[in-house]
Enzyme design. Structure first.
Site, short mmCIF file in Angstrom:
data_model
loop_
_atom_site.label_atom_id
_atom_site.label_comp_id
_atom_site.label_asym_id
_atom_site.label_seq_id
_atom_site.Cartn_x
_atom_site.Cartn_y
_atom_site.Cartn_z
N LYS A 198 -8.33 5.70 -19.11
CA LYS A 198 -8.80 6.11 -20.42
C LYS A 198 -7.68 5.92 -21.46
CE LYS A 198 -12.52 7.18 -18.16
NZ LYS A 198 -12.70 8.46 -17.53
N ASP B 41 -7.25 18.50 -14.46
CA ASP B 41 -7.51 17.09 -14.82
C ASP B 41 -7.27 16.99 -16.32
OD1 ASP B 41 -8.67 14.72 -15.71
OD2 ASP B 41 -10.32 14.78 -14.27
N TYR C 88 -15.83 16.19 -15.16
CA TYR C 88 -16.29 14.80 -15.16
C TYR C 88 -17.39 14.64 -14.10
CZ TYR C 88 -15.90 9.73 -14.68
OH TYR C 88 -16.16 8.39 -14.63
N ARG D 156 0.84 -1.21 0.00
CA ARG D 156 0.00 0.00 0.00
C ARG D 156 0.86 1.25 0.00
NH1 ARG D 156 -1.67 1.92 4.34
NH2 ARG D 156 -2.06 -0.09 5.35
C1 LIG Z 1 -12.94 8.88 -16.27
C2 LIG Z 1 -12.54 10.21 -15.78
C3 LIG Z 1 -12.20 10.40 -14.43
C4 LIG Z 1 -12.28 9.29 -13.42
O1 LIG Z 1 -11.39 8.26 -13.71
P1 LIG Z 1 -11.65 6.75 -13.21
O2 LIG Z 1 -10.38 6.08 -13.58
O3 LIG Z 1 -12.84 6.23 -13.94
O4 LIG Z 1 -11.87 6.82 -11.74
C5 LIG Z 1 -11.80 11.65 -14.03
N1 LIG Z 1 -11.76 12.70 -14.90
C6 LIG Z 1 -12.08 12.54 -16.20
C7 LIG Z 1 -12.01 13.72 -17.10
C8 LIG Z 1 -12.48 11.30 -16.68
O5 LIG Z 1 -12.81 11.17 -17.97
#
Ligand SMILES: *Cc1c(COP(=O)(O)O)cnc(C)c1O
Length: 401
Positions: free
Chosen positions: A211, A186, A114, A61
């Site tokens: 993604k 982000d 998001y 962890r």
């Molecule tokens: C999918 C996404 C997230 C969250 O990511 P996860 O891996 O699904 O927790 C955060 N910000 C954006 C812009 C996203 O497309």
């Protein structure tokens, strides 16, 4: 007797592990290190590890080689240092808030983040004693008007979902710096191939590795890096304490995917541009939204910020209502109707029934999202194949098939 002999007083014990075989050559692919614990040489070496005098792992962890190798690769892409990998993109965002904010701080966020980020900011952070509010990040005057004396952080995405508005990152970075607030970007939609937020004034950068970076829709992981070493430590400690750290196998899978990230993204961007122009001329299409097109409201800003790259995300609006939407989805060939992005293949999503279903029709309309609004995450398929599929879907909507 060595402890790796797999024997106990002549009796073999299956509870003891054998030694890893020696090899003068080394594996080319990264091994997976599933071990939760790491055995130290002595109490002295363990002390030295905890004090930082010796490098080494203790407990998974707190860190393991697969996470560190993946983090180093994303660091390189982002031009960041000391980033950490987390169990999901949301885990990265959670660790970041929990490590950096203190009760009473105000977070000003873009109003088209998001969905789960909006929920965390709108519901969870206020419940825990943080103040939050939202403004349009494509309009620096609106952001400036929303600054409060206790604004400690501004959080944005460079390109918004699903309307693909482009944030005024430069203006917001200046605003944050002038106010002494941290700027968090982000970077999931834009990816570090197209945009490196730290080169544009971001203090903290987040990615959902799930993604594009991993790219195969088979692993959920996130990444967060801070420019300031003190913040890095605070976010790392929050991740370890709140338990948002990742599994070795997931990191290994993502590393395997990331080897081809730049090639996938380059191909997908080129195809997105081709599809955007082709769709714009089709019957039954009300509008196409792609930052690379001259008719996009933030085309010039996108060009300047992203150095001539415009991404693989494309939105478009078809004429008609739910019946037409169903017909389009059911006739779009092999394109999965799935609310994700960044997969190796195209995925089609419909905000009114998925990411933005919690809003009223009026709320969606205010954002420019009608019933006929679709978002396409473009993959690496041949553009002609995807265009044929979209044309077949449009023909079905027009009742021609
Ligand atoms: C999918 C996404 C997230 C969250 O990511 P996860 O891996 O699904 O927790 C955060 N910000 C954006 C812009 C996203 O497309």
């Amino acid at each position: 007797m060595s402890k790796s002999d797999n024997k106990d007083n002549g009796k073999p014990s299956l509870a003891r592990r054998g030694a890893i075989p020696a090899s003068a050559s080394r594996p080319v692919a990264t091994p997976i290190f599933p071990s939760v614990v790491y055995a130290a040489e002595s109490a002295d070496t363990l002390d030295a590890q905890y004090e930082g005098a010796l490098e080494g792992y203790t407990y998974a962890r707190e860190g393991h080689p697969n996470a560190d190798m993946l983090a180093a690769t994303v660091d390189q892409l982002e031009g960041a240092e000391g980033g950490i990998v987390t169990a999901s993109g949301m885990a990265a965002i959670s660790a970041m808030f929990l490590g950096v904010l203190k009760a009473g701080d105000h977070v000003l966020a873009g109003d088209q983040l998001y969905g789960r980020s909006l929920r965390m900011l709108g519901q969870d952070l206020p419940r825990l004693g943080f103040e939050t509010s939202f403004a349009d990040s494509s309009d620096v005057a609106a952001m400036k008007a929303a600054i409060r004396p206790n604004t400690a952080m501004i959080m944005i995405e460079a390109v918004s979902n699903p309307t693909l508005r482009v944030a005024d990152v430069t203006g917001i970075a200046e605003l944050a710096a002038a106010h002494g607030a941290l700027l968090v970007v982000d970077n999931t939609f834009t990816t570090p191939a197209m945009f490196r937020p730290m080169e544009h004034g971001a203090d903290i950068v987040i990615n959902s590795i799930t993604k594009f970076l991993a790219g195969h829709s088979d692993v959920t992981l996130g990444y967060v890096a801070a420019r300031d070493p003190g913040l890095r430590t605070a976010i790392y400690d929050a991740a370890v304490t709140w338990g948002t750290t990742p599994s070795p196998f997931d990191c290994w899978l993502a590393e395997r995917g990331i080897h081809t990230f730049d090639l996938r993204f380059e191909k997908a961007q080129a195809t997105a541009a081709t599809l955007a122009d082709a769709l714009a001329g089709r019957d039954g299409i009300r509008q196409v939204i792609y930052p690379g097109r001259a008719d996009h409201p933030h085309h010039n800003r996108a060009g300047a910020l992203f150095g001539g790259q415009f991404g693989n995300m494309l939105s478009f609006e078809i004429e008609g209502g739910r019946d037409e939407v169903n017909s389009f989805v059911m006739n779009a060939g092999g394109i999965p109707f799935a609310p994700t992005l960044g997969d190796v293949g195209c995925t089609l999503s419909h905000p009114a029934s998925s990411s933005h279903r919690a809003l009223s029709a009026e709320g969606r309309a205010a954002l420019g999202i009608s019933e006929g609004y679709f978002r396409l995450s473009v993959g690496i398929e041949p553009p002609e194949l995807v265009l044929d599929e979209l044309d077949a879907a449009l023909a079905a909507v027009r009742g021609e098939s």
